[in-house]
Design an enzyme around this catalytic site. Structure first.
Site, PDB file in Angstrom:
ATOM      1  N   LYS A  79       0.897  -1.294  -0.068  1.00  0.00           N
ATOM      2  CA  LYS A  79      -0.075   0.202  -0.060  1.00  0.00           C
ATOM      3  C   LYS A  79       1.024   1.336   0.143  1.00  0.00           C
ATOM      4  CE  LYS A  79      -1.680   3.076   3.080  1.00  0.00           C
ATOM      5  NZ  LYS A  79      -1.719   4.186   2.235  1.00  0.00           N
ATOM      6  N   GLY A 138      -4.611   4.911   4.854  1.00  0.00           N
ATOM      7  CA  GLY A 138      -4.269   4.480   5.941  1.00  0.00           C
ATOM      8  C   GLY A 138      -5.206   3.495   6.966  1.00  0.00           C
ATOM      9  N   GLY A 197      -4.681   0.406   5.354  1.00  0.00           N
ATOM     10  CA  GLY A 197      -3.539   0.191   6.220  1.00  0.00           C
ATOM     11  C   GLY A 197      -3.895  -0.747   7.516  1.00  0.00           C
ATOM     12  N   GLU A 225      10.056   2.213  10.142  1.00  0.00           N
ATOM     13  CA  GLU A 225      10.974   3.129   9.954  1.00  0.00           C
ATOM     14  C   GLU A 225      10.284   4.703   9.955  1.00  0.00           C
ATOM     15  OE1 GLU A 225      12.757   5.969   8.834  1.00  0.00           O
ATOM     16  OE2 GLU A 225      12.683   5.337   6.645  1.00  0.00           O
ATOM     17  N   CYS A 271      13.347  11.805   6.524  1.00  0.00           N
ATOM     18  CA  CYS A 271      13.314  11.481   7.840  1.00  0.00           C
ATOM     19  C   CYS A 271      14.465  11.474   8.777  1.00  0.00           C
ATOM     20  CB  CYS A 271      12.859   9.998   7.887  1.00  0.00           C
ATOM     21  SG  CYS A 271      13.519   8.776   7.163  1.00  0.00           S
ATOM     22  N   GLU A 287       9.162  16.751  14.533  1.00  0.00           N
ATOM     23  CA  GLU A 287       9.634  16.605  13.068  1.00  0.00           C
ATOM     24  C   GLU A 287       8.833  17.558  12.212  1.00  0.00           C
ATOM     25  OE1 GLU A 287       8.772  12.690  11.190  1.00  0.00           O
ATOM     26  OE2 GLU A 287      10.803  12.827  10.286  1.00  0.00           O
TER      27      GLU A 287
HETATM   28  P1  NDP Z   1       1.577   9.101   8.016  1.00  0.00           P
HETATM   29  O1  NDP Z   1       2.684   8.262   8.835  1.00  0.00           O
HETATM   30  O2  NDP Z   1       0.463   9.337   8.431  1.00  0.00           O
HETATM   31  O3  NDP Z   1       1.441   8.260   6.415  1.00  0.00           O
HETATM   32  C1  NDP Z   1       2.267   7.371   5.987  1.00  0.00           C
HETATM   33  C2  NDP Z   1       1.756   6.056   5.254  1.00  0.00           C
HETATM   34  O4  NDP Z   1       1.041   5.420   6.349  1.00  0.00           O
HETATM   35  C3  NDP Z   1       0.567   6.527   4.176  1.00  0.00           C
HETATM   36  O5  NDP Z   1       0.497   5.452   3.253  1.00  0.00           O
HETATM   37  C4  NDP Z   1      -0.564   6.504   5.249  1.00  0.00           C
HETATM   38  O6  NDP Z   1      -1.655   6.356   4.455  1.00  0.00           O
HETATM   39  C5  NDP Z   1      -0.263   5.234   6.024  1.00  0.00           C
HETATM   40  N1  NDP Z   1      -1.052   5.216   7.278  1.00  0.00           N
HETATM   41  C6  NDP Z   1      -1.498   6.326   8.222  1.00  0.00           C
HETATM   42  N2  NDP Z   1      -2.282   5.687   9.046  1.00  0.00           N
HETATM   43  C7  NDP Z   1      -2.061   4.403   9.091  1.00  0.00           C
HETATM   44  C8  NDP Z   1      -2.835   3.455  10.219  1.00  0.00           C
HETATM   45  N3  NDP Z   1      -3.251   3.792  11.047  1.00  0.00           N
HETATM   46  N4  NDP Z   1      -2.320   2.210   9.729  1.00  0.00           N
HETATM   47  C9  NDP Z   1      -1.778   1.930   8.638  1.00  0.00           C
HETATM   48  N5  NDP Z   1      -1.348   2.891   7.744  1.00  0.00           N
HETATM   49  C10 NDP Z   1      -1.383   4.195   8.016  1.00  0.00           C
HETATM   50  O7  NDP Z   1       2.512  10.270   7.497  1.00  0.00           O
HETATM   51  P2  NDP Z   1       1.553  11.506   6.883  1.00  0.00           P
HETATM   52  O8  NDP Z   1       1.953  11.533   5.401  1.00  0.00           O
HETATM   53  O9  NDP Z   1       0.412  12.039   7.431  1.00  0.00           O
HETATM   54  O10 NDP Z   1       2.626  12.590   7.371  1.00  0.00           O
HETATM   55  C11 NDP Z   1       2.841  13.030   8.648  1.00  0.00           C
HETATM   56  C12 NDP Z   1       4.161  13.276   9.211  1.00  0.00           C
HETATM   57  O11 NDP Z   1       4.583  12.177   9.508  1.00  0.00           O
HETATM   58  C13 NDP Z   1       5.022  14.357   8.384  1.00  0.00           C
HETATM   59  O12 NDP Z   1       4.874  15.629   8.677  1.00  0.00           O
HETATM   60  C14 NDP Z   1       6.360  13.610   8.721  1.00  0.00           C
HETATM   61  O13 NDP Z   1       6.602  14.319  10.122  1.00  0.00           O
HETATM   62  C15 NDP Z   1       6.139  12.269   9.006  1.00  0.00           C
HETATM   63  N6  NDP Z   1       6.699  11.308   8.115  1.00  0.00           N
HETATM   64  C16 NDP Z   1       7.517  10.577   8.128  1.00  0.00           C
HETATM   65  C17 NDP Z   1       8.104   9.713   7.239  1.00  0.00           C
HETATM   66  C18 NDP Z   1       9.400   8.930   7.183  1.00  0.00           C
HETATM   67  O14 NDP Z   1      10.115   8.712   6.233  1.00  0.00           O
HETATM   68  N7  NDP Z   1       9.814   8.447   8.426  1.00  0.00           N
HETATM   69  C19 NDP Z   1       7.421   9.646   5.931  1.00  0.00           C
HETATM   70  C20 NDP Z   1       6.172  10.337   5.840  1.00  0.00           C
HETATM   71  C21 NDP Z   1       5.710  11.161   6.906  1.00  0.00           C
HETATM   72  P3  NDP Z   1      -2.626   7.767   4.524  1.00  0.00           P
HETATM   73  O15 NDP Z   1      -1.897   8.752   3.783  1.00  0.00           O
HETATM   74  O16 NDP Z   1      -3.793   7.439   3.953  1.00  0.00           O
HETATM   75  O17 NDP Z   1      -2.627   8.388   6.067  1.00  0.00           O
END
Ligand code: NDP
Length: 474
Positions: free
Chosen positions: A171, A204, A208, A246, A280, A380
């Protein structure tokens, strides 16, 4: 583009069970560039059943067959390289030169190192006791990836799953579905048996969560926010899945006064703002030895103001927009918060850069007069925003660096290599970059503390996808 409305399940592009869709918007000019289907629990179920069927025979394939398949994947990835780069340029606004040299390059870099690691992997070991250890694929894997390094993250999860004989459901972030679609076409062409790899788009909270809770998924690998990582862990706990995470970071960058300040501060600012700050492991907390603090402020301001911002279609080393309005609003709110918390803006600030009012562009921003208790120093931000703080001595630098819920990466700038190693050994992080030392494909990537668990890339990245079986009495 019609494929964006379909999912890849059991070796074919199928219509989703769900009829929900979402517009995919270009972050640089806000044009609609596609429509993606958002799946539901039934779609996840279909994908899991297909992965389950495929696991019976794929898990028994010989290492040589899987290496040959990965070599085919490499040949096709090379041919589709430009398509991957253009997809990320369009969907997340990665400037095209960087989309090629870093974002798409990760597909090949990780693949090559995984092929090498798989060749090295011992699948059968005889212990001194005579017992035999077998390494076997963990099973059906649920892989959830974010929008900031879309192909890098897909490669770090999908390739080790395929390499070890697992089957999987990916996903990707629904905001960056174009590159995931191209990647799926590459896997399809490589000739993996039906059901080994499945793609389901969706949010998600629905897709997710259905994956994390699914009884027949054996492992979840997630990259994204710590908030969502906690949800994945909680949802997976009922079925005792293996979970690798991660997550976020707020990486310290320690600058000692014996560093080559002109060179190292310019590098530090560029590294923080790279990918428009949406990495990140970006060095977002610059900790500076008191004696060179004023000089560093001057170099940092000049370096940030030299960063070019512009159209992702143009070649060059400029930065692009943030990926979406959601992230633009988050970053603006954090800059506003920094000002309200009493930090001083050295450069940048609120609003869009002049002449770039249409897309989700932001100004590279630096705060000083910051304390490590402020939210801008602890959370972050995931945009081109840096905080600068002074320290008195080595011990204080280490203490501020470690005073964070995160532990993904750290950076050290000094001409004293012994000091660099002494300091690095006391930092509670998964990687330390010394004087600009960059990441190499195949080296394990992952964090301490709330930055996650498990390691991605190379041999350790394969091990996360393996179970160990002991044989006694052979
Ligand atoms: P999220 O962690 O919400 O999203 C990352 C992925 O996880 C997306 O595919 C999302 O789907 C999915 N997801 C969200 N909630 C769930 C859940 N309960 N169960 C399973 N999958 C889930 O990040 P955001 O895009 O909202 O970004 C928010 C913040 O996260 C950023 O500002 C940044 O600080 C951090 N971030 C960190 C990353 C890294 O590389 N470590 C990468 C991206 C974000 P959906 O988009 O539908 O919510």
């Amino acid at each position: 583009m019609e494929k964006l409305k379909k999912f890849f399940i059991n070796g074919t592009w199928v219509n989703p069970r769900s009829d929900e869709t979402m517009a995919v918007i270009s972050p640089s000019d806000l044009r609609q560039i596609g429509t993606v289907s958002l799946g539901n629990e039934q779609d996840v179920n279909d994908a899991v059943q297909s992965a389950k069927k495929a696991f019976t025979s794929f898990s028994k394939t010989k290492k040589k067959e899987r290496i040959d398949l990965l070599k085919d994947l490499k040949r096709i990835t090379e041919r589709r390289f430009e398509d991957l780069a253009q997809a990320m340029r369009e969907e997340m606004g990665a400037p095209i030169s960087m989309a090629r040299s870093a974002q798409a390059d990760a597909a090949l870099g990780h693949l090559e190192s995984f092929i090498g690691a798989l060749a090295e992997l011992k699948e059968r070991t005889v212990l001194d006791s005579g017992d035999v250890l077998l390494k076997e694929p963990v099973g059906i894997c649920g892989l959830i990836t974010p929008w900031n390094w879309p192909v890098n993250q897909i490669a770090l999860k999908v390739i080790p799953a395929l390499a070890t004989g697992c089957t999987c459901i990916l996903k990707p972030s629904e905001y960056t579905p174009l590159s995931a679609m191209v990647y799926t076409e590459i896997i399809e062409e490589a000739g993996y048996p039906a059901g080994v790899f499945n793609l389901v788009n969706g949010v998600g909270d629905t897709v997710g969560r259905a994956m994390s809770k699914h009884l027949e998924i054996d492992m979840m690998s997630f990259t994204g926010s710590t908030r969502a990582g906690i949800m994945v862990t909680k949802d997976s706990s009922e079925t005792i899945k293996r979970v690798t995470l991660e997550l976020g970071g707020k990486s310290p960058n320690i600058v000692f006064s014996d560093a080559n300040l002109e060179r190292d501060i310019k590098y530090s600012i560029n590294e923080c703002m790279f990918n428009t700050g949406q990495s990140c492991d970006a060095p977002t907390r610059l900790l500076v030895e008191h004696s060179c603090y004023e000089e560093v402020l001057k170099i940092a301001k000049k370096s940030a103001e030299e960063i070019l911002i512009g159209d992702p279609t143009k070649e060059g080393d400029h930065i692009g927009p943030l990926f979406d309005k959601i992230q633009f609003d988050r970053v603006q709110n954090m800059i506003d918060l920094g000002i309200k918390e009493g930090a001083s803006v050295l450069t940048g600030g609120l609003g869009k850069p002049h002449g770039l009012e249409k897309g989700w562009f932001v100004k590279p921003t630096i705060f000083y007069n910051v304390s490590n208790t402020m939210r801008i120093a602890r959370e972050e931000i995931f945009g081109p925003v840096l905080v600068i703080m002074p320290f008195k001595n080595e011990q204080e630098a280490i203490s501020i660096a470690n005073d964070s819920p995160y532990g993904l990466a750290a950076y050290v700038q000094t001409s004293d290599i012994k000091k660099a190693e002494r300091v690095s050994s006391q930092l509670r992080v998964g990687a330390v970059h010394i004087n600009g030392g960059g990441y190499n494909y195949g080296t394990p990537f992952g964090g301490y503390k709330q930055s996650g668990n498990g390691r991605e890339g190379g041999l350790m990245g394969l091990e996360d996808y393996l179970e160990t079986k002991s044989l006694h009495g052979l």
